[in-house]
Scaffold this motif. Structure first.
Motif, PDB file in Angstrom:
ATOM      1  N   UNK A  64       0.854  -1.186   0.000  1.00  0.00           N
ATOM      2  CA  UNK A  64       0.000   0.000   0.000  1.00  0.00           C
ATOM      3  C   UNK A  64       0.892   1.239   0.000  1.00  0.00           C
ATOM      4  N   UNK A  65       0.655   2.108  -0.963  1.00  0.00           N
ATOM      5  CA  UNK A  65       1.343   3.395  -1.027  1.00  0.00           C
ATOM      6  C   UNK A  65       0.381   4.489  -0.582  1.00  0.00           C
ATOM      7  N   UNK A  66       0.846   5.319   0.325  1.00  0.00           N
ATOM      8  CA  UNK A  66       0.015   6.421   0.805  1.00  0.00           C
ATOM      9  C   UNK A  66       0.600   7.752   0.350  1.00  0.00           C
ATOM     10  N   UNK A 142      -6.482   6.150   6.698  1.00  0.00           N
ATOM     11  CA  UNK A 142      -5.546   5.552   5.738  1.00  0.00           C
ATOM     12  C   UNK A 142      -4.954   4.264   6.316  1.00  0.00           C
ATOM     13  N   UNK A 143      -4.699   4.264   7.614  1.00  0.00           N
ATOM     14  CA  UNK A 143      -4.204   3.053   8.274  1.00  0.00           C
ATOM     15  C   UNK A 143      -5.248   1.940   8.221  1.00  0.00           C
ATOM     16  N   UNK A 144      -6.503   2.292   8.477  1.00  0.00           N
ATOM     17  CA  UNK A 144      -7.586   1.307   8.420  1.00  0.00           C
ATOM     18  C   UNK A 144      -7.717   0.735   7.014  1.00  0.00           C
ATOM     19  N   UNK A 145      -7.601   1.595   6.018  1.00  0.00           N
ATOM     20  CA  UNK A 145      -7.661   1.145   4.621  1.00  0.00           C
ATOM     21  C   UNK A 145      -6.541   0.147   4.339  1.00  0.00           C
ATOM     22  N   UNK A 146      -5.335   0.451   4.784  1.00  0.00           N
ATOM     23  CA  UNK A 146      -4.189  -0.445   4.552  1.00  0.00           C
ATOM     24  C   UNK A 146      -4.406  -1.799   5.220  1.00  0.00           C
ATOM     25  N   UNK A 212       9.870   7.346  14.741  1.00  0.00           N
ATOM     26  CA  UNK A 212       8.743   8.128  15.268  1.00  0.00           C
ATOM     27  C   UNK A 212       7.758   7.218  16.001  1.00  0.00           C
ATOM     28  N   UNK A 213       7.176   7.796  17.070  1.00  0.00           N
ATOM     29  CA  UNK A 213       6.135   7.065  17.801  1.00  0.00           C
ATOM     30  C   UNK A 213       4.823   7.845  17.838  1.00  0.00           C
ATOM     31  N   UNK A 214       4.769   8.979  17.094  1.00  0.00           N
ATOM     32  CA  UNK A 214       3.623   9.877  17.178  1.00  0.00           C
ATOM     33  C   UNK A 214       2.862  10.001  15.855  1.00  0.00           C
ATOM     34  N   UNK A 215       2.989   8.992  14.989  1.00  0.00           N
ATOM     35  CA  UNK A 215       2.308   9.030  13.689  1.00  0.00           C
ATOM     36  C   UNK A 215       1.173   8.001  13.672  1.00  0.00           C
ATOM     37  N   UNK A 216      -0.045   8.476  13.410  1.00  0.00           N
ATOM     38  CA  UNK A 216      -1.205   7.586  13.415  1.00  0.00           C
ATOM     39  C   UNK A 216      -1.065   6.457  12.397  1.00  0.00           C
ATOM     40  N   UNK A 217      -0.491   6.769  11.234  1.00  0.00           N
ATOM     41  CA  UNK A 217      -0.343   5.734  10.206  1.00  0.00           C
ATOM     42  C   UNK A 217       0.565   4.609  10.692  1.00  0.00           C
ATOM     43  N   UNK A 218       1.600   4.945  11.449  1.00  0.00           N
ATOM     44  CA  UNK A 218       2.487   3.928  12.021  1.00  0.00           C
ATOM     45  C   UNK A 218       1.774   3.116  13.096  1.00  0.00           C
ATOM     46  N   UNK A 219       1.060   3.815  13.971  1.00  0.00           N
ATOM     47  CA  UNK A 219       0.527   3.185  15.174  1.00  0.00           C
ATOM     48  C   UNK A 219      -0.758   2.398  14.970  1.00  0.00           C
ATOM     49  N   UNK A 220      -1.511   2.714  13.913  1.00  0.00           N
ATOM     50  CA  UNK A 220      -2.782   2.019  13.709  1.00  0.00           C
ATOM     51  C   UNK A 220      -2.737   0.969  12.601  1.00  0.00           C
ATOM     52  N   UNK A 223       0.916  -4.016   9.993  1.00  0.00           N
ATOM     53  CA  UNK A 223       1.992  -4.642   9.218  1.00  0.00           C
ATOM     54  C   UNK A 223       3.208  -3.720   9.205  1.00  0.00           C
ATOM     55  N   UNK A 224       4.332  -4.155   8.651  1.00  0.00           N
ATOM     56  CA  UNK A 224       5.493  -3.269   8.550  1.00  0.00           C
ATOM     57  C   UNK A 224       5.122  -1.976   7.824  1.00  0.00           C
ATOM     58  N   UNK A 225       5.640  -0.862   8.328  1.00  0.00           N
ATOM     59  CA  UNK A 225       5.269   0.438   7.769  1.00  0.00           C
ATOM     60  C   UNK A 225       6.470   1.372   7.838  1.00  0.00           C
ATOM     61  N   UNK A 226       6.666   2.158   6.783  1.00  0.00           N
ATOM     62  CA  UNK A 226       7.766   3.127   6.726  1.00  0.00           C
ATOM     63  C   UNK A 226       7.262   4.401   6.061  1.00  0.00           C
ATOM     64  N   UNK A 227       8.045   5.450   6.211  1.00  0.00           N
ATOM     65  CA  UNK A 227       7.737   6.721   5.544  1.00  0.00           C
ATOM     66  C   UNK A 227       8.970   7.156   4.768  1.00  0.00           C
ATOM     67  N   UNK A 228       8.750   7.606   3.546  1.00  0.00           N
ATOM     68  CA  UNK A 228       9.838   8.112   2.710  1.00  0.00           C
ATOM     69  C   UNK A 228       9.667   9.612   2.538  1.00  0.00           C
ATOM     70  N   UNK A 229      10.699  10.341   2.890  1.00  0.00           N
ATOM     71  CA  UNK A 229      10.723  11.779   2.660  1.00  0.00           C
ATOM     72  C   UNK A 229      11.554  12.005   1.403  1.00  0.00           C
TER      73      UNK A 229
END
Length: 263
Positions: A64-66, A142-146, A212-220, A223-229
């Motif tokens: 899943x790409x967000x 978005x987390x629920x969708x994933x 990070x521990x304060x991102x809803x997409x990570x916490x909800x 599965x494995x999740x990352x963010x690319x800047x």
């Protein structure tokens, strides 16, 4: 006078030239040869064909790409984690290019489509959390969708805003405290693989990996999740690169190089 009918009959027979001892002729018995036995053709049974099992269609792993942000911000608040009372905006405003004035939500969508193409060539099914700009999707939604996609990996895409001298690509993954031990290590490993692949080709910001521990997409997500800047829109060099279709194509290839071929 006595009658002799027998003698009379005999005399009559002599007169007619018939011998009284002659037996009536019998027809000769003709013996027909026995019919030859006919050969009965043997019908050979064809061997029964073994039922062939239809091979099961291989299920492609899902990524899943967000494409982060959206056309209109949503500053109403939501919890960032089920374990915390901390809250943040459902969807912050996009960063803007310091030179080009391009919006972050457009850059992330453009990059998501290019990365999807690269990942599909590697055997993945790729799903985007949004395919247009005029949506209203919070990070938790978005987390629920994933989660509903039963994805193997979730990648959030951003183009950062910061100080005008800050530039370069970097990655983020959840902290040890935010997620399970397995998700922490798997997310970290995938983030570092992508970082190494991009570092071979382009500039990396700072040490390249943040937690990070304060991102809803990570916490909800589950599965494995990352963010690319992808870079800093507030930096002239990064802004110009992210407005270049050729660079977006190359960056997507470098990121894809850090993701293993689907099994």
């Amino acid at each position: 006078m006595l009658q002799r009918p027998a003698l009379s009959n005999s005399l009559a027979a002599l007169e007619n030239g018939v011998s009284i001892n002659e037996q009536p002729k019998q027809e000769p018995i003709v013996i027909q040869p026995a019919p030859k036995p006919q050969k009965i053709p043997v019908v050979k049974e064809e061997p029964k064909k073994k039922a062939t099992k239809t091979p099961k269609k291989k299920v492609k792993p899902v990524i899943v790409l967000d494409p982060s942000h959206q056309e209109v911000k949503n500053l109403s608040m939501e919890r960032v984690s089920s374990k915390s009372t901390e809250r943040s905006a459902k969807q912050l405003a996009s960063a803007s290019g310091v030179l080009t004035h391009q919006k972050e939500y457009r850059v992330t969508m453009m990059f998501a489509k290019e990365l999807r193409h690269q990942l599909e060539k590697k055997g993945y099914k790729v799903v985007l959390t949004r395919t247009k700009h005029d949506v209203d999707l919070s990070n938790r939604q978005r987390a629920t969708f994933a989660n509903k996609q039963h994805a193997a990996l979730v990648i959030s895409l951003h183009a950062d805003g910061g100080k005008n001298y800050q530039r370069g690509f970097y990655v983020m993954s959840p902290t040890k405290e935010a997620v399970s031990k397995k998700r922490y290590h798997t997310s970290k490993k995938q983030a570092e693989r992508i970082l190494r692949a991009v570092a071979k080709e382009d500039k990396i910001f700072s040490d390249g990996h943040f937690y990070r521990d304060d991102l809803a997409l990570f916490n909800f997500t589950t599965m494995p999740v990352i963010s690319l800047q992808l870079g800093f829109l507030t930096n002239v060099n990064d802004d110009k690169k992210l407005a270049n279709d050729r660079y977006i194509h190359e960056l997507a290839k470098w990121v894809s190089n850090g993701i293993p071929i689907a099994k």
